[in-house]
Design a protein around this motif. Structure first.
Motif, PDB file in Angstrom:
ATOM      1  N   UNK A 185       0.856  -1.199   0.000  1.00 58.79           N
ATOM      2  CA  UNK A 185       0.000   0.000   0.000  1.00 58.79           C
ATOM      3  C   UNK A 185       0.886   1.241   0.000  1.00 58.79           C
ATOM      4  N   UNK A 186       1.914   1.223   0.865  1.00 63.52           N
ATOM      5  CA  UNK A 186       2.765   2.407   0.985  1.00 63.52           C
ATOM      6  C   UNK A 186       3.586   2.673  -0.278  1.00 63.52           C
ATOM      7  N   UNK A 187       3.741   1.636  -1.119  1.00 60.64           N
ATOM      8  CA  UNK A 187       4.507   1.854  -2.360  1.00 60.64           C
ATOM      9  C   UNK A 187       3.705   2.657  -3.382  1.00 60.64           C
ATOM     10  N   UNK A 188       2.404   2.867  -3.124  1.00 67.92           N
ATOM     11  CA  UNK A 188       1.569   3.663  -4.044  1.00 67.92           C
ATOM     12  C   UNK A 188       1.421   5.075  -3.473  1.00 67.92           C
ATOM     13  N   UNK A 189       1.475   6.070  -4.359  1.00 66.58           N
ATOM     14  CA  UNK A 189       1.280   7.455  -3.909  1.00 66.58           C
ATOM     15  C   UNK A 189      -0.193   7.685  -3.599  1.00 66.58           C
ATOM     16  N   UNK A 190      -0.490   8.800  -2.935  1.00 62.29           N
ATOM     17  CA  UNK A 190      -1.894   9.126  -2.643  1.00 62.29           C
ATOM     18  C   UNK A 190      -2.690   9.251  -3.934  1.00 62.29           C
ATOM     19  N   UNK A 191      -2.068   9.842  -4.957  1.00 62.17           N
ATOM     20  CA  UNK A 191      -2.780   9.993  -6.241  1.00 62.17           C
ATOM     21  C   UNK A 191      -3.068   8.629  -6.851  1.00 62.17           C
ATOM     22  N   UNK A 192      -2.092   7.729  -6.753  1.00 63.59           N
ATOM     23  CA  UNK A 192      -2.294   6.378  -7.311  1.00 63.59           C
ATOM     24  C   UNK A 192      -3.388   5.634  -6.541  1.00 63.59           C
ATOM     25  N   UNK A 193      -3.362   5.762  -5.218  1.00 64.99           N
ATOM     26  CA  UNK A 193      -4.412   5.095  -4.422  1.00 64.99           C
ATOM     27  C   UNK A 193      -5.787   5.618  -4.832  1.00 64.99           C
ATOM     28  N   UNK A 194      -5.909   6.923  -4.991  1.00 60.55           N
ATOM     29  CA  UNK A 194      -7.206   7.498  -5.367  1.00 60.55           C
ATOM     30  C   UNK A 194      -7.627   7.011  -6.752  1.00 60.55           C
ATOM     31  N   UNK A 195      -6.659   6.900  -7.666  1.00 55.52           N
ATOM     32  CA  UNK A 195      -6.992   6.445  -9.028  1.00 55.52           C
ATOM     33  C   UNK A 195      -7.495   4.999  -8.989  1.00 55.52           C
ATOM     34  N   UNK A 196      -6.855   4.163  -8.189  1.00 52.81           N
ATOM     35  CA  UNK A 196      -7.294   2.755  -8.092  1.00 52.81           C
ATOM     36  C   UNK A 196      -8.671   2.683  -7.444  1.00 52.81           C
ATOM     37  N   UNK A 197      -8.888   3.526  -6.477  1.00 49.96           N
ATOM     38  CA  UNK A 197     -10.192   3.542  -5.804  1.00 49.96           C
ATOM     39  C   UNK A 197     -11.302   3.930  -6.782  1.00 49.96           C
ATOM     40  N   UNK A 198     -11.005   4.924  -7.628  1.00 55.56           N
ATOM     41  CA  UNK A 198     -12.020   5.363  -8.617  1.00 55.56           C
ATOM     42  C   UNK A 198     -12.353   4.237  -9.591  1.00 55.56           C
ATOM     43  N   UNK A 199     -11.391   3.331  -9.787  1.00 56.52           N
ATOM     44  CA  UNK A 199     -11.632   2.190 -10.697  1.00 56.52           C
ATOM     45  C   UNK A 199     -12.281   1.016  -9.942  1.00 56.52           C
ATOM     46  N   UNK A 200     -12.828   1.306  -8.783  1.00 59.46           N
ATOM     47  CA  UNK A 200     -13.631   0.364  -8.000  1.00 59.46           C
ATOM     48  C   UNK A 200     -12.828  -0.669  -7.217  1.00 59.46           C
ATOM     49  N   UNK A 201     -11.529  -0.458  -7.089  1.00 61.25           N
ATOM     50  CA  UNK A 201     -10.806  -1.276  -6.105  1.00 61.25           C
ATOM     51  C   UNK A 201     -11.351  -0.842  -4.743  1.00 61.25           C
ATOM     52  N   UNK A 202     -11.744  -1.808  -3.926  1.00 55.20           N
ATOM     53  CA  UNK A 202     -12.575  -1.420  -2.799  1.00 55.20           C
ATOM     54  C   UNK A 202     -12.058  -1.891  -1.432  1.00 55.20           C
ATOM     55  N   UNK A 203     -12.077  -3.211  -1.178  1.00 52.47           N
ATOM     56  CA  UNK A 203     -11.631  -3.700   0.135  1.00 52.47           C
ATOM     57  C   UNK A 203     -10.232  -4.295   0.026  1.00 52.47           C
ATOM     58  N   UNK A 204      -9.352  -3.844   0.912  1.00 55.32           N
ATOM     59  CA  UNK A 204      -7.994  -4.391   0.977  1.00 55.32           C
ATOM     60  C   UNK A 204      -7.927  -5.246   2.239  1.00 55.32           C
TER      61      UNK A 204
END
Ligand code: SF4
Length: 285
Positions: free
Chosen positions: A107-126
């Motif tokens: 998780x920490x290897x992804x930037x905040x922008x990347x996390x938000x982009x993945x979330x917008x693509x419906x990645x949901x529960x980790x």
């Protein structure tokens, strides 16, 4: 769907369409975990994964939930995750959520922008295995992650809109380390504030290799440890579950409202538990 080796998924993913996008676990060092021992970690070729997505879309076009296996799929590069999610969104018009296993570092290897982009693509529960809040114990079991790092990872992921389902492992501190494990875990969870929390119990199955001197907790000891953890928890808004087959009794409750009722139920159960051995073990282990 084509699966190799044994496929693992969280209990809540029983109704999801599951795609194996990588084989095994990229870490595979944890002493308490036998899930992927003997499986050589490798990514499944993207072209093969996409072909399977397309075949599944023909057969199950109404799919709403997808789970991506195997272990720590969040460790895949941002670009690879993004392209898989874009493809799933394109092929399944009713897609609501895509869930996967993650680790703190992935998780920490992804930037905040990347996390938000993945979330917008419906990645949901980790789904993340914290196991313990006790840093020394995490070193002893070769978790390869620090409790502080996992805490930060969950906080960042939840700020980006993900649901984090955090698992703790009863009994990994053994008899000697039980109190320390319980207190440090409750304290860490209070900082982390996961939305979903599950407790599993460590069971010494073939493939695990606990540290020298480890002494398995009895069923009584494991439930006493859980009570101690619950007593230390100050969660503001979490759903707690202990419904994995490794638990002596299936439990579910909402924090903070149902915490005391859960503790009372476990206290009532205690005198009936095995004080010298692990109790009745699940058939599947
Ligand atoms: S607990 Fe998770 S990170 Fe550790 S070896 Fe098992 S699957 Fe891999």
């Amino acid at each position: 769907m084509q699966y190799t080796d044994r496929l693992f998924r969280p209990p809540a993913e029983a109704r999801s369409l599951i795609f194996q996008v990588a084989y095994g676990c990229p870490h595979n060092t944890c002493r308490f975990c036998a899930m992927y021992k003997g499986v050589l970690y490798k990514l499944r070729p993207q072209v093969e994964v996409f072909a399977e997505f397309a075949r599944a879309a023909q057969r199950y076009p109404q799919t709403r939930r997808v789970f991506l296996a195997d272990g720590d799929v969040m460790a895949l590069s941002f670009e690879r995750l993004r392209s898989m999610l874009e493809e799933l969104n394109r092929l399944f018009p009713r897609l609501a959520r895509v869930n996967l296993y993650a680790n703190g570092r992935s998780i920490l290897s992804k930037s905040d922008l990347e996390l938000s982009a993945l979330r917008r693509l419906k990645l949901s529960t980790l789904y993340l295995g914290l196991e313990s809040g006790d840093e020394e114990l995490l070193l002893k079991v070769d978790k390869g992650e620090s409790a502080a790092g996992m805490c930060l990872a969950v906080q960042r992921a939840q700020r980006a809109g993900f649901k984090c389902s955090v698992m703790i492992l009863l009994g990994i501190g053994g008899c000697e380390g039980s109190a320390c494990h319980a207190d440090a875990t409750a304290a860490l969870l209070n900082r982390m504030q996961p939305r979903l929390l599950s407790a599993l119990r460590f069971i010494d199955v073939p493939g695990t290799d606990m540290y020298p001197g480890y002494q398995t907790l009895s069923e009584f000891g494991a439930v006493s440890e859980l009570i101690r953890i619950l007593q230390g928890l100050e969660l503001e808004k979490s759903v707690f579950r202990a419904n994995h087959s490794s638990n002596p009794v299936p439990l579910e409750g909402r924090f903070p409202r149902e915490r005391d009722a859960l503790i009372a139920l476990l206290l009532e159960l205690l005198p009936r538990l095995d004080q010298h051995g692990p109790g009745r073990l699940p058939m599947s282990l």
